[in-house]
Motif scaffolding. Sequence first.
Motif, PDB file in Angstrom:
ATOM      1  N   LYS A 186       0.828  -1.210   0.000  1.00 27.25           N
ATOM      2  CA  LYS A 186       0.000   0.000   0.000  1.00 27.25           C
ATOM      3  C   LYS A 186       0.861   1.258   0.000  1.00 27.25           C
ATOM      4  CE  LYS A 186      -4.217  -1.734   2.217  1.00 27.25           C
ATOM      5  NZ  LYS A 186      -5.131  -1.574   3.381  1.00 27.25           N
ATOM      6  N   THR A 187       1.892   1.263   0.830  1.00 22.15           N
ATOM      7  CA  THR A 187       2.765   2.437   0.890  1.00 22.15           C
ATOM      8  C   THR A 187       3.508   2.624  -0.424  1.00 22.15           C
ATOM      9  OG1 THR A 187       3.067   2.181   3.277  1.00 22.15           O
ATOM     10  CG2 THR A 187       4.687   3.513   2.102  1.00 22.15           C
ATOM     11  N   LEU A 188       4.050   1.550  -0.966  1.00 23.19           N
ATOM     12  CA  LEU A 188       4.833   1.677  -2.194  1.00 23.19           C
ATOM     13  C   LEU A 188       3.958   2.079  -3.378  1.00 23.19           C
ATOM     14  CD1 LEU A 188       7.345  -1.279  -1.798  1.00 23.19           C
ATOM     15  CD2 LEU A 188       7.729   1.157  -1.365  1.00 23.19           C
ATOM     16  N   ARG A 189       2.689   1.686  -3.370  1.00 23.57           N
ATOM     17  CA  ARG A 189       1.799   2.176  -4.428  1.00 23.57           C
ATOM     18  C   ARG A 189       1.599   3.681  -4.310  1.00 23.57           C
ATOM     19  NH1 ARG A 189      -1.155   0.253  -8.284  1.00 23.57           N
ATOM     20  NH2 ARG A 189      -1.038  -1.932  -7.603  1.00 23.57           N
ATOM     21  N   LEU A 190       1.474   4.176  -3.076  1.00 18.34           N
ATOM     22  CA  LEU A 190       1.357   5.622  -2.887  1.00 18.34           C
ATOM     23  C   LEU A 190       2.640   6.334  -3.298  1.00 18.34           C
ATOM     24  CD1 LEU A 190      -0.598   5.860   0.498  1.00 18.34           C
ATOM     25  CD2 LEU A 190      -1.476   6.219  -1.819  1.00 18.34           C
ATOM     26  N   VAL A 191       3.796   5.691  -3.073  1.00 15.67           N
ATOM     27  CA  VAL A 191       5.055   6.261  -3.561  1.00 15.67           C
ATOM     28  C   VAL A 191       5.002   6.407  -5.079  1.00 15.67           C
ATOM     29  CG1 VAL A 191       7.531   5.854  -3.858  1.00 15.67           C
ATOM     30  CG2 VAL A 191       6.456   5.398  -1.646  1.00 15.67           C
ATOM     31  N   ALA A 192       4.611   5.336  -5.754  1.00 21.39           N
ATOM     32  CA  ALA A 192       4.547   5.369  -7.212  1.00 21.39           C
ATOM     33  C   ALA A 192       3.554   6.409  -7.710  1.00 21.39           C
ATOM     34  CB  ALA A 192       4.171   3.982  -7.741  1.00 21.39           C
ATOM     35  N   ARG A 193       2.505   6.625  -6.944  1.00 19.87           N
ATOM     36  CA  ARG A 193       1.426   7.522  -7.382  1.00 19.87           C
ATOM     37  C   ARG A 193       1.713   8.982  -7.050  1.00 19.87           C
ATOM     38  NH1 ARG A 193      -4.064   5.164  -5.429  1.00 19.87           N
ATOM     39  NH2 ARG A 193      -3.473   3.622  -7.023  1.00 19.87           N
ATOM     40  N   HIS A 194       2.341   9.250  -5.891  1.00 19.63           N
ATOM     41  CA  HIS A 194       2.393  10.629  -5.413  1.00 19.63           C
ATOM     42  C   HIS A 194       3.775  11.139  -4.990  1.00 19.63           C
ATOM     43  CE1 HIS A 194      -1.987  10.939  -5.253  1.00 19.63           C
ATOM     44  NE2 HIS A 194      -2.052   9.861  -4.489  1.00 19.63           N
ATOM     45  N   ALA A 195       4.712  10.252  -4.651  1.00 15.56           N
ATOM     46  CA  ALA A 195       5.892  10.679  -3.898  1.00 15.56           C
ATOM     47  C   ALA A 195       7.134  10.802  -4.770  1.00 15.56           C
ATOM     48  CB  ALA A 195       6.157   9.724  -2.739  1.00 15.56           C
ATOM     49  N   ASP A 196       8.165  11.366  -4.150  1.00 17.31           N
ATOM     50  CA  ASP A 196       9.466  11.543  -4.794  1.00 17.31           C
ATOM     51  C   ASP A 196      10.508  10.589  -4.238  1.00 17.31           C
ATOM     52  OD1 ASP A 196       8.841  14.145  -6.330  1.00 17.31           O
ATOM     53  OD2 ASP A 196       8.236  14.614  -4.279  1.00 17.31           O
ATOM     54  N   ALA A 197      10.221   9.961  -3.105  1.00 14.41           N
ATOM     55  CA  ALA A 197      11.179   9.056  -2.475  1.00 14.41           C
ATOM     56  C   ALA A 197      10.435   8.046  -1.617  1.00 14.41           C
ATOM     57  CB  ALA A 197      12.175   9.835  -1.620  1.00 14.41           C
ATOM     58  N   CYS A 198      11.019   6.862  -1.483  1.00 14.08           N
ATOM     59  CA  CYS A 198      10.557   5.872  -0.513  1.00 14.08           C
ATOM     60  C   CYS A 198      11.574   5.813   0.613  1.00 14.08           C
ATOM     61  CB  CYS A 198      10.379   4.499  -1.158  1.00 14.08           C
ATOM     62  SG  CYS A 198      11.913   3.751  -1.766  1.00 14.08           S
ATOM     63  N   ALA A 218       5.343   0.834 -12.912  1.00 10.16           N
ATOM     64  CA  ALA A 218       4.889   0.487 -14.255  1.00 10.16           C
ATOM     65  C   ALA A 218       3.366   0.543 -14.339  1.00 10.16           C
ATOM     66  CB  ALA A 218       5.402  -0.904 -14.640  1.00 10.16           C
ATOM     67  N   GLU A 219       2.681   0.053 -13.306  1.00 11.97           N
ATOM     68  CA  GLU A 219       1.219   0.087 -13.292  1.00 11.97           C
ATOM     69  C   GLU A 219       0.686   1.508 -13.247  1.00 11.97           C
ATOM     70  OE1 GLU A 219      -0.308  -2.286 -10.126  1.00 11.97           O
ATOM     71  OE2 GLU A 219       0.736  -4.113 -10.778  1.00 11.97           O
ATOM     72  N   GLU A 220       1.399   2.398 -12.538  1.00 15.93           N
ATOM     73  CA  GLU A 220       0.934   3.780 -12.368  1.00 15.93           C
ATOM     74  C   GLU A 220       1.446   4.710 -13.471  1.00 15.93           C
ATOM     75  OE1 GLU A 220      -1.154   4.950 -10.090  1.00 15.93           O
ATOM     76  OE2 GLU A 220      -1.388   3.037  -9.023  1.00 15.93           O
ATOM     77  N   GLY A 221       2.236   4.178 -14.393  1.00 11.92           N
ATOM     78  CA  GLY A 221       2.792   5.015 -15.441  1.00 11.92           C
ATOM     79  C   GLY A 221       3.865   5.961 -14.947  1.00 11.92           C
ATOM     80  N   ARG A 222       4.610   5.521 -13.951  1.00  9.35           N
ATOM     81  CA  ARG A 222       5.638   6.351 -13.318  1.00  9.35           C
ATOM     82  C   ARG A 222       7.028   5.817 -13.655  1.00  9.35           C
ATOM     83  NH1 ARG A 222       6.101   9.146  -8.336  1.00  9.35           N
ATOM     84  NH2 ARG A 222       8.013  10.360  -8.480  1.00  9.35           N
ATOM     85  N   ASP A 223       7.965   6.706 -13.895  1.00  6.38           N
ATOM     86  CA  ASP A 223       9.346   6.311 -14.149  1.00  6.38           C
ATOM     87  C   ASP A 223      10.005   5.942 -12.820  1.00  6.38           C
ATOM     88  OD1 ASP A 223      12.000   6.014 -14.803  1.00  6.38           O
ATOM     89  OD2 ASP A 223      12.181   7.903 -15.898  1.00  6.38           O
ATOM     90  N   TYR A 224      10.331   4.671 -12.651  1.00  4.41           N
ATOM     91  CA  TYR A 224      10.943   4.176 -11.419  1.00  4.41           C
ATOM     92  C   TYR A 224      12.217   4.939 -11.078  1.00  4.41           C
ATOM     93  CZ  TYR A 224      13.555   0.784  -8.507  1.00  4.41           C
ATOM     94  OH  TYR A 224      14.295   0.176  -7.523  1.00  4.41           O
ATOM     95  N   ASP A 225      12.979   5.316 -12.084  1.00  6.30           N
ATOM     96  CA  ASP A 225      14.271   5.958 -11.853  1.00  6.30           C
ATOM     97  C   ASP A 225      14.149   7.381 -11.320  1.00  6.30           C
ATOM     98  OD1 ASP A 225      15.707   3.716 -12.646  1.00  6.30           O
ATOM     99  OD2 ASP A 225      15.676   4.306 -14.753  1.00  6.30           O
ATOM    100  N   THR A 226      12.944   7.973 -11.375  1.00  3.20           N
ATOM    101  CA  THR A 226      12.760   9.325 -10.837  1.00  3.20           C
ATOM    102  C   THR A 226      12.527   9.312  -9.330  1.00  3.20           C
ATOM    103  OG1 THR A 226      10.356   9.341 -11.208  1.00  3.20           O
ATOM    104  CG2 THR A 226      11.770  10.097 -13.025  1.00  3.20           C
TER     105      THR A 226
END
Length: 287
Positions: A186-198, A218-226
């Motif tokens: 749940k937390t990591l999905r919010l990271v992918a959706r909204h955050a700049d760091a985990c 990948a599911e959220e359309g977010r660049d993992y490397d950012t």
Amino acid sequence: MKVGLELGEFGWDGGPAAMGRTVAEIATVADAAGYDLIGVGDHVWQGPHAGGPEMPQLECFTTLGVIAANTRRCRLAPIVAGVHFRAPALLAKMVTTLDVLSGGRAVLGVGTGWDADEAAGMGFAFPSLTERFTMLEETLEICLQLWRGDERPFEGRHHTLARPLIEPKSLSRPHPPIMLGGGGRKTLRLVARHADACNVYPGPDLAEKLDLLRALCAEEGRDYDTIEKTCIFPFAVGEDGTGAGELTDELHRLGEAGIDTAIGIVSGANPVRQVAVIGDKVVSAFA
């Protein structure tokens, strides 16, 4: 690899009368030594890992203000603010103020919180974990709306804002970076959706957590490397430098595993000395 520190224990030499001076000295030494970030735990009681509520605990944001006044380059973060302690708009205002007064160095570290005894003892509401996750996402949505300058009313499950407005605006653009504490799905999905760091613990499942974050991005359309990958754990280095080599090796391994920033929890009666030794023998190796 960047190296930060967190003040998580406050049973220091000199007691309360020396705490202001000690915090200022830690900040000055860490800033000069090249630490990337200084964080403060967000609690009103000390946790059981450091002796429990009878042990001293400084309030997070007041302490960060003192640190800001005694640094010029370190990033500054609550690690991490519990969503049950403050209304989201107040949290956003506090982080924005810290950002403005520090010249654009604030980070919003935030999470669901965890200490039910602390909340009950001090009169803070402490809903179920499911509800706190709902509160966390709503908090992120409110903070981001405030930082966008969007004054349209916000109506959520837990909070209603008739006019979301912050002045002055943050110096950080587009907003202070957001770091979420926790390594569950749940937390990591919010990271992918909204955050700049985990911010996770570097246990044996670290690779699984980072793989999960990559998949969720990948599911959220977010660049993992950012996304900045940070981890936090106690830095066990003695005042004479014992353990510095082992810590340096561990940080190299974490870097190879994909961690960008390691944040060390500093403990002991003489934290200024420990920060200086780690800075000299460990932080310098990653300069």
